[in-house]
Write an enzyme that holds these catalytic residues in place. Structure first.
Site, short mmCIF file in Angstrom:
data_model
loop_
_atom_site.label_atom_id
_atom_site.label_comp_id
_atom_site.label_asym_id
_atom_site.label_seq_id
_atom_site.Cartn_x
_atom_site.Cartn_y
_atom_site.Cartn_z
N ASP A 99 0.99 38.27 -9.41
CA ASP A 99 0.82 38.15 -10.53
C ASP A 99 1.25 39.67 -11.72
O ASP A 99 0.64 40.75 -11.62
CB ASP A 99 -1.27 38.83 -10.42
CG ASP A 99 -1.72 38.87 -11.98
OD1 ASP A 99 -2.67 39.40 -12.26
OD2 ASP A 99 -0.85 38.51 -12.82
N ASP A 133 3.45 36.56 -17.44
CA ASP A 133 2.33 37.44 -16.93
C ASP A 133 1.65 35.83 -16.07
O ASP A 133 1.33 34.86 -16.33
CB ASP A 133 1.15 37.44 -17.71
CG ASP A 133 -0.48 37.69 -17.15
OD1 ASP A 133 -1.28 37.12 -17.63
OD2 ASP A 133 -0.62 37.53 -15.80
O1 LIG Z 1 -6.36 41.85 -15.82
C1 LIG Z 1 -5.72 41.81 -15.62
N1 LIG Z 1 -5.84 42.18 -14.09
C2 LIG Z 1 -6.94 42.45 -13.22
C3 LIG Z 1 -6.95 44.35 -13.06
C4 LIG Z 1 -8.26 44.18 -12.73
C5 LIG Z 1 -8.85 43.31 -11.19
C6 LIG Z 1 -8.56 41.22 -11.98
C7 LIG Z 1 -7.23 41.69 -12.54
N2 LIG Z 1 -4.31 41.98 -15.85
C8 LIG Z 1 -4.16 41.59 -17.26
C9 LIG Z 1 -4.04 43.01 -17.92
O2 LIG Z 1 -4.66 44.30 -17.46
C10 LIG Z 1 -3.63 43.24 -19.53
N3 LIG Z 1 -3.05 44.69 -19.97
C11 LIG Z 1 -3.68 44.96 -20.75
C12 LIG Z 1 -3.76 46.35 -21.68
C13 LIG Z 1 -1.96 47.07 -21.16
C14 LIG Z 1 -1.96 46.33 -19.50
C15 LIG Z 1 -2.17 45.11 -19.14
C16 LIG Z 1 -2.49 42.31 -20.04
O3 LIG Z 1 -3.57 41.05 -20.80
C17 LIG Z 1 -3.75 40.70 -19.40
C18 LIG Z 1 -3.21 40.76 -18.22
O4 LIG Z 1 -2.15 41.73 -18.53
#
Ligand SMILES: O=C(NC1CCCCC1)N[C@H]1[C@H](O)[C@@H](N2CCCCC2)[C@@H]2OC[C@H]1O2
Length: 331
Positions: free
Chosen positions: A220, A36
């Site tokens: 990202d 990430d």
């Molecule tokens: O929160 C974000 N991005 C945000 C998305 C909305 C707009 C702002 C940025 N990324 C995370 C992602 O969602 C997570 N997730 C967990 C469950 C399975 C899929 C991945 C995983 O943990 C950290 C990172 O990756």
């Protein structure tokens, strides 16, 4: 040193995230982690994670590793943009990706994870590849795998070759010329506050005119979609029959059988095209005729995010030289 490792989509239906095999400890324990570039903590499901929060994930057991050392008195706690989060304590141990070994990597063991991590049984944790300034370990921040590995790498770089519903690759320490076409266009990176922040030179919708305007955002790998200013997003969905900004689904949706234009973004003089198939991200629920867009508005976030939907349209070089830059090539 140089190394390569697979980036495999965790879901066969749509690219929610990608996981990469890593080894931790002695004898090596293999986990599948989500690399990430939008964060800088390396954390794993572990023997410290309550059984009620573990659902099929592989776990790291420091007590089964002869090289693990507790980082006494250190803790971590992280909250991601989607509201997910985790927290716990810290060990150092041997850690390798694609044959690149770091002997004393800070490995953050989870004592608690939020529900979206528990339900995602294909992700055993994360490898933060943002800048180490974002690391949440207290009282002393820890270095990322990339920062620890950099001195051993032939070149201080890693590259992302993510693919649409297919296995891609992360390479460390070298740039594989067979993975891209044409030239790599490098642009500056602002490392404050710690993301790979760069400025795109503009965008275009389908065969429409290209609008040359700076769009500053972060690269990202840990975010599935692309989040851009509302003006750009509305210009895109104006070209999609039946598209609407749905409060109930939390973003732009449209009939899955609508014709979607490609989305073009600029890096310097270079142009990158996200094909319609990537722009139709997923049915809102299995079998639904309503689809959720791969491009959404960043107005509620505060920063623009070039997530996997954009990254998989390119070969991306994360260049860790001083000053860092980011390179984009077509493929
Ligand atoms: O929160 C974000 N991005 C945000 C998305 C909305 C707009 C702002 C940025 N990324 C995370 C992602 O969602 C997570 N997730 C967990 C469950 C399975 C899929 C991945 C995983 O943990 C950290 C990172 O990756």
């Amino acid at each position: 040193d140089t190394g390569s490792a697979a980036a495999t989509p965790i879901d066969p239906r749509f690219d929610i995230a990608y996981v990469t095999p890593v080894t931790i400890g002695t004898p090596p324990q293999t986990l599948q982690l989500d690399l990430d570039t939008g964060s800088s903590d390396l954390w794993v499901f572990s023997s410290h994670t309550p059984a009620s929060q573990v659902r099929g994930q592989q776990i790291y057991s420091p007590d089964k590793s002869t090289t693990s050392k507790l980082l006494d008195g250190h803790t971590w706690s992280i909250r991601y943009g989607d509201g997910s989060g985790s927290r716990g304590n810290v060990y150092t141990d041997n850690f390798a990706i694609g044959g690149i070994m770091v002997e004393t990597q800070a490995v953050e063991t989870a004592e608690e994870v939020s529900s979206s991590f528990t339900t995602e049984d294909n992700i055993d944790g994360l490898v933060g590849l943002g800048f180490s300034t974002l690391n949440t370990v207290s009282p002393e921040g820890q270095l990322t795998f990339f920062d620890n590995a950099k001195p051993k790498l032939d070149a201080p770089v890693f590259t992302a070759d993510l693919k649409y519903m297919k296995e891609g690759t992360y390479d460390f320490g070298f740039i594989d010329e067979s993975k891209y076409t044409g030239e790599i266009t490098y642009v500056p990176v602002d490392t404050d506050p710690g993301y790979w922040t760069f400025t795109s030179s503009g965008y275009g919708v389908g065969s429409g005119t290209f609008s040359s305007s700076p769009i500053t955002g972060i690269a990202d790998t840990g975010t599935s979609l692309v989040y851009l200013p509302t003006a750009i997003v509305t210009a895109y969905y104006r070209q999609v029959e039946g598209a609407t900004n749905s409060r109930s689904y939390g973003g732009y949706v449209f009939p899955c059988n609508s014709t979607l234009p490609p989305f073009v973004f600029g890096i310097g003089e270079a142009k990158f095209t996200i094909p319609p198939s990537y722009m139709s991200y997923a049915a809102v629920t299995d079998g639904s005729p309503t689809c959720f867009g791969g491009l959404q508005s960043s107005s509620g976030i505060g920063i623009n995010i070039w997530g996997d939907v954009a990254l998989k349209a390119a070969f991306v070089v994360f260049n860790g030289e001083e000053p860092p830059t980011i390179g984009w090539a077509n493929k």
